[in-house]
Design a protein around this motif. Structure first.
Motif: not given
Length: 108
Positions: A12-17, A21-22, A35-37, A39-44
């Protein structure tokens, strides 16, 4: 059961991150979408490192099947495009492969 939870949260975190960008680059949204992307990729990355598997490469290989299935779920729920039978068959094949890698007995 923790393994499934961590892989699901990572997906979920990777796809959202990546989706942020998409949206920024392909849908002409504000650069602030990343910016939230980020953070999501860090969570991933954090969630993926919580999985108790003996090697990083094996963790990533198992995750690949989960990612594919989660991406199709994202396609359906967020992008409102239902997966077709070939999408679903491909996801099942990938999840079976991930399960084989995860559940195989390896000598220690």
């Amino acid at each position: 059961m923790k393994v499934g939870l961590y892989y699901s949260l990572a997906a979920i975190a990777e796809i959202a991150g990546c989706f942020t960008f998409w949206m920024w680059l392909r849908q002409d949204r504000s650069v602030w979408w990343i910016v939230p992307g980020i953070l999501c990729l860090v969570a991933f990355a954090f969630f993926l490192t919580r999985v108790e598997v003996d090697a990083a490469g094996r963790t990533y290989a198992i995750y690949g099947g989960v990612y594919i299935a989660a991406s199709l779920l994202w396609l359906w729920l967020v992008e409102r495009q239902p997966p077709d039978r070939w999408d679903l068959l491909g996801a099942v094949v990938c999840l079976i492969g991930s399960g084989i890698i995860l559940l195989s007995h390896r000598p220690t």
